[in-house]
Scaffold this motif. Sequence first.
Motif, short mmCIF file in Angstrom:
data_model
loop_
_atom_site.label_atom_id
_atom_site.label_comp_id
_atom_site.label_asym_id
_atom_site.label_seq_id
_atom_site.Cartn_x
_atom_site.Cartn_y
_atom_site.Cartn_z
N ILE A 224 0.84 -1.21 0.00
CA ILE A 224 0.00 0.00 0.00
C ILE A 224 0.87 1.25 0.00
CG2 ILE A 224 -1.76 1.30 1.25
CD1 ILE A 224 -2.59 -1.40 2.54
N GLU A 225 0.51 2.19 -0.87
CA GLU A 225 1.13 3.52 -0.90
C GLU A 225 0.05 4.58 -0.96
OE1 GLU A 225 4.90 1.92 -3.63
OE2 GLU A 225 3.41 3.31 -4.47
N VAL A 226 0.33 5.76 -0.39
CA VAL A 226 -0.63 6.86 -0.39
C VAL A 226 0.06 8.11 -0.95
CG1 VAL A 226 -2.23 8.24 0.98
CG2 VAL A 226 -1.73 5.89 1.66
N TYR A 227 -0.68 8.84 -1.82
CA TYR A 227 -0.13 9.99 -2.54
C TYR A 227 -0.97 11.25 -2.35
CZ TYR A 227 2.68 6.64 -5.28
OH TYR A 227 3.57 5.67 -5.67
N ILE A 228 -0.30 12.40 -2.43
CA ILE A 228 -0.97 13.70 -2.54
C ILE A 228 -0.28 14.50 -3.63
CG2 ILE A 228 -1.76 13.83 -0.15
CD1 ILE A 228 0.62 15.80 0.33
N PRO A 229 -0.97 15.48 -4.24
CA PRO A 229 -0.31 16.32 -5.23
C PRO A 229 0.85 17.10 -4.62
CG PRO A 229 -2.70 16.58 -5.35
CD PRO A 229 -2.41 15.80 -4.10
N ALA A 230 1.89 17.27 -5.40
CA ALA A 230 3.06 18.03 -4.96
C ALA A 230 3.80 18.53 -6.18
CB ALA A 230 3.98 17.17 -4.10
N SER A 231 4.14 19.79 -6.19
CA SER A 231 4.88 20.35 -7.32
C SER A 231 6.28 19.74 -7.35
CB SER A 231 4.99 21.86 -7.15
OG SER A 231 5.79 22.18 -6.02
N PRO A 232 6.94 19.76 -8.51
CA PRO A 232 8.32 19.27 -8.58
C PRO A 232 9.23 19.97 -7.57
CG PRO A 232 7.44 19.55 -10.79
CD PRO A 232 6.42 20.12 -9.84
N LYS A 233 8.96 21.27 -7.34
CA LYS A 233 9.77 22.02 -6.37
C LYS A 233 9.59 21.47 -4.96
CE LYS A 233 10.59 26.77 -4.78
NZ LYS A 233 10.18 28.20 -4.95
N LEU A 234 8.33 21.14 -4.59
CA LEU A 234 8.07 20.60 -3.26
C LEU A 234 8.67 19.20 -3.12
CD1 LEU A 234 6.78 20.71 -0.48
CD2 LEU A 234 4.63 19.93 -1.50
N VAL A 235 8.57 18.40 -4.16
CA VAL A 235 9.17 17.06 -4.11
C VAL A 235 10.67 17.16 -3.86
CG1 VAL A 235 9.69 14.99 -5.47
CG2 VAL A 235 7.40 15.99 -5.56
#
Length: 342
Positions: A224-235
């Motif tokens: 199991i993995e969980v994701y949220i939106p994130a800009s390339p800068k935030l990543v």
Amino acid sequence: MEWMIYGANGYTGELIARYAVEQGHRPILAGRNEKAITELADSLGLPSRIFALDRAPKIAEQLSDIDLVVHCAGPFELTAEVMMRACIESKTHYLDITGELDIFELGASFDAAAKTAGIVICPGVGFDVIPTDCVAATLKQQLPNASHLRLGFDSRSRMSRGTAKTSVRRIGQGGAVRRDGKIVSVPLAYKAETIDFGGGEKMAMTIPWGDVSTAYHSTGIPNIEVYIPASPKLVKRMRNMNWVRWLFRAEFMKRWLMKKIDQQPAGPEEKERKAHYTWVWGEATNPQGEVVTIREKVMNGYTLTAQGAVTMALFVLNNPGTGGFQTPSKLYGPELIEKFRV
């Protein structure tokens, strides 16, 4: 039956209290801040009770006549265990609104004790984690032999102070996924990829969300993995923070960050909550390579938490079952999400 909202003077606790009153219910409002609790209770015409979360036996005395508690006083890593122990001692059903991964696992560890006491322990009866948990359970129904599960959500709503504090306190521990049935620590922003949560494709990154625990208990799917939106800068920023993660485990750093967060607004106003709904996404895959995807559009997370907590409290009071540790979808059923669609 008597039920209580503990930590009712917090941002989300107050939303729950106000929604309960709108629906014609009269919970007892409780917490340790006498002035804030009394003022809120008086304004809503509700009874109140003042006590701190110090020792389980003392808390149990305050809960001796209470059938159910909705626990809203976080960070839950500091408050959940003592409240769970007190609820077991007083035979009081325990619900909370946490999204903290470790608290779900803590609740699961009390399964046998809760069954013996005849009570339900169900953390996460709000946005953390009702909609994602229901999506996980539905995916399991549609693909019974699923071996991998990915979940995520896209919300443009601002965080409350409580959510921000929880997120900051977790940074030092890094990320987490479930692999072969075990929760595994991974770096921050461990994976990043493009996902369509429902409103179009976006860059997204993994987070240590509560579903890493609950989705496994609800479905048995081992990865199991969980994701949220994130800009390339935030990543990039999150990945760079892995080098100094140790600093965020220091108590002086946590205290400093907590003070900074206390200077922010308590949470999004009603107008913002109405304007910002949430997309919830899930994808299950089996060993044969079959993929099933679900996207759901649900109300703002804080509004969902207020309504979800009251809905689940009333459900447990009327359908206590056999007790023990539960997830929202196991307790109510995956159709619970239907109440919160927009």
